[in-house]
Design a protein around this motif. Structure first.
Motif, PDB file in Angstrom:
ATOM      1  N   LEU A 129      48.126  56.769  42.316  1.00 46.86           N
ATOM      2  CA  LEU A 129      48.237  58.361  41.821  1.00 46.86           C
ATOM      3  C   LEU A 129      47.020  59.418  42.305  1.00 46.86           C
ATOM      4  CD1 LEU A 129      50.159  57.802  38.831  1.00 46.86           C
ATOM      5  CD2 LEU A 129      50.959  57.996  41.121  1.00 46.86           C
ATOM      6  N   GLU A 130      45.993  58.843  42.292  1.00 49.55           N
ATOM      7  CA  GLU A 130      44.679  59.695  42.542  1.00 49.55           C
ATOM      8  C   GLU A 130      43.573  58.253  43.293  1.00 49.55           C
ATOM      9  OE1 GLU A 130      40.987  60.578  39.457  1.00 49.55           O
ATOM     10  OE2 GLU A 130      42.937  61.747  39.116  1.00 49.55           O
ATOM     11  N   GLU A 131      43.267  59.179  44.487  1.00 47.36           N
ATOM     12  CA  GLU A 131      42.289  58.052  45.373  1.00 47.36           C
ATOM     13  C   GLU A 131      41.360  57.183  44.279  1.00 47.36           C
ATOM     14  OE1 GLU A 131      38.538  58.538  48.186  1.00 47.36           O
ATOM     15  OE2 GLU A 131      40.199  60.273  48.069  1.00 47.36           O
ATOM     16  N   GLY A 132      41.372  56.075  44.814  1.00 50.84           N
ATOM     17  CA  GLY A 132      40.775  55.183  44.131  1.00 50.84           C
ATOM     18  C   GLY A 132      40.656  53.827  44.683  1.00 50.84           C
ATOM     19  N   GLU A 133      39.683  52.847  43.735  1.00 51.65           N
ATOM     20  CA  GLU A 133      39.197  51.472  44.448  1.00 51.65           C
ATOM     21  C   GLU A 133      39.772  50.388  43.264  1.00 51.65           C
ATOM     22  OE1 GLU A 133      35.459  48.992  45.798  1.00 51.65           O
ATOM     23  OE2 GLU A 133      35.209  50.652  44.891  1.00 51.65           O
ATOM     24  N   LEU A 134      40.443  49.466  43.667  1.00 55.88           N
ATOM     25  CA  LEU A 134      40.697  48.343  42.828  1.00 55.88           C
ATOM     26  C   LEU A 134      39.659  47.027  43.195  1.00 55.88           C
ATOM     27  CD1 LEU A 134      44.455  48.186  42.990  1.00 55.88           C
ATOM     28  CD2 LEU A 134      43.468  49.232  41.097  1.00 55.88           C
ATOM     29  N   ILE A 135      39.350  46.387  42.227  1.00 59.80           N
ATOM     30  CA  ILE A 135      38.503  45.076  42.185  1.00 59.80           C
ATOM     31  C   ILE A 135      39.436  43.963  41.876  1.00 59.80           C
ATOM     32  CG2 ILE A 135      36.393  43.711  41.853  1.00 59.80           C
ATOM     33  CD1 ILE A 135      35.946  46.328  43.501  1.00 59.80           C
ATOM     34  N   ASP A 136      39.995  43.328  42.827  1.00 57.16           N
ATOM     35  CA  ASP A 136      40.774  42.169  42.534  1.00 57.16           C
ATOM     36  C   ASP A 136      40.041  40.840  42.692  1.00 57.16           C
ATOM     37  OD1 ASP A 136      42.795  43.897  42.281  1.00 57.16           O
ATOM     38  OD2 ASP A 136      43.965  43.418  43.917  1.00 57.16           O
ATOM     39  N   VAL A 137      40.333  39.827  41.488  1.00 62.95           N
ATOM     40  CA  VAL A 137      39.999  38.579  41.546  1.00 62.95           C
ATOM     41  C   VAL A 137      41.021  37.621  41.693  1.00 62.95           C
ATOM     42  CG1 VAL A 137      38.828  36.802  40.366  1.00 62.95           C
ATOM     43  CG2 VAL A 137      37.555  39.211  40.247  1.00 62.95           C
ATOM     44  N   PHE A 138      41.029  36.664  42.722  1.00 63.44           N
ATOM     45  CA  PHE A 138      42.241  35.903  42.778  1.00 63.44           C
ATOM     46  C   PHE A 138      41.638  34.436  42.645  1.00 63.44           C
ATOM     47  CE2 PHE A 138      43.093  39.229  45.789  1.00 63.44           C
ATOM     48  CZ  PHE A 138      44.326  39.474  45.388  1.00 63.44           C
ATOM     49  N   SER A 139      42.449  33.537  42.165  1.00 65.44           N
ATOM     50  CA  SER A 139      42.226  32.027  42.082  1.00 65.44           C
ATOM     51  C   SER A 139      43.544  31.206  42.235  1.00 65.44           C
ATOM     52  CB  SER A 139      41.824  32.159  40.517  1.00 65.44           C
ATOM     53  OG  SER A 139      41.362  30.694  40.136  1.00 65.44           O
ATOM     54  N   PRO A 140      43.370  30.261  43.157  1.00 60.77           N
ATOM     55  CA  PRO A 140      42.226  30.062  44.028  1.00 60.77           C
ATOM     56  C   PRO A 140      42.072  31.255  45.027  1.00 60.77           C
ATOM     57  CG  PRO A 140      44.291  28.713  44.578  1.00 60.77           C
ATOM     58  CD  PRO A 140      44.552  29.737  43.450  1.00 60.77           C
ATOM     59  N   ARG A 141      40.972  30.935  45.934  1.00 57.07           N
ATOM     60  CA  ARG A 141      40.988  32.076  46.932  1.00 57.07           C
ATOM     61  C   ARG A 141      42.201  32.109  47.694  1.00 57.07           C
ATOM     62  NH1 ARG A 141      36.554  29.239  50.749  1.00 57.07           N
ATOM     63  NH2 ARG A 141      38.784  28.125  51.280  1.00 57.07           N
TER      64      ARG A 141
END
Length: 104
Positions: free
Chosen positions: A87-99
Motif C-alpha cells: 500500500l506504501e512503498e516498502g521493504e520486507l525482510i523474510d526468513v525462510f526455514s529451511p533455505r
C-alpha cells in the motif's frame, strides 16, 4: 573472509528480491516493493517469518487479512497460502526455514 553478495532479481512487476544470507537450515531475504505491487497468492513447504522494515502492506494468510506497518511481523506456516499488496512503498525482510533453494 569476504561475505557473498547475492544478485538482485525482479520476480514480478514492482518487486526486487535479494538474498541477504543463507545456510541449508535458513535463509534471509529482502523484498523491496513499489506501491501497488503484489506478492501473488502462493504457498511453499518453508516456514516463513516476515518483518516489515519499511512501508505498509496488506497481507492475506489462509483467508485472514492483516495490515502490517514498520516493525510488525507475521509467521506463515508451511504449506499455507499467502500473499500481499504493498500500500506504501516498502521493504520486507523474510526468513525462510529451511533455505529456499529456488532463490539461489
Amino acid at each position: 573472509m569476504t561475505l557473498p553478495v547475492f544478485p538482485v532479481h525482479s520476480p514480478d512487476t514492482g518487486i526486487r528480491r535479494q538474498v541477504l544470507a543463507e545456510s541449508p537450515a535458513q535463509m534471509v531475504v529482502s523484498f523491496r516493493f513499489e506501491s501497488g505491487a503484489e506478492g501473488k497468492p502462493h504457498n511453499h513447504p518453508h516456514v516463513q517469518s516476515t518483518y516489515v522494515a519499511k512501508g505498509v502492506f496488506e497481507f492475506h494468510r489462509a483467508g485472514e487479512t492483516f495490515l502490517l506497518r514498520p516493525g510488525d511481523s507475521l509467521v506463515i506456516p508451511s504449506g499455507v497460502t499467502h500473499g500481499c499488496t504493498c500500500l506504501e512503498e516498502g521493504e520486507l525482510i523474510d526468513v525462510f526455514s529451511p533455505r529456499r533453494d529456488d532463490f539461489l
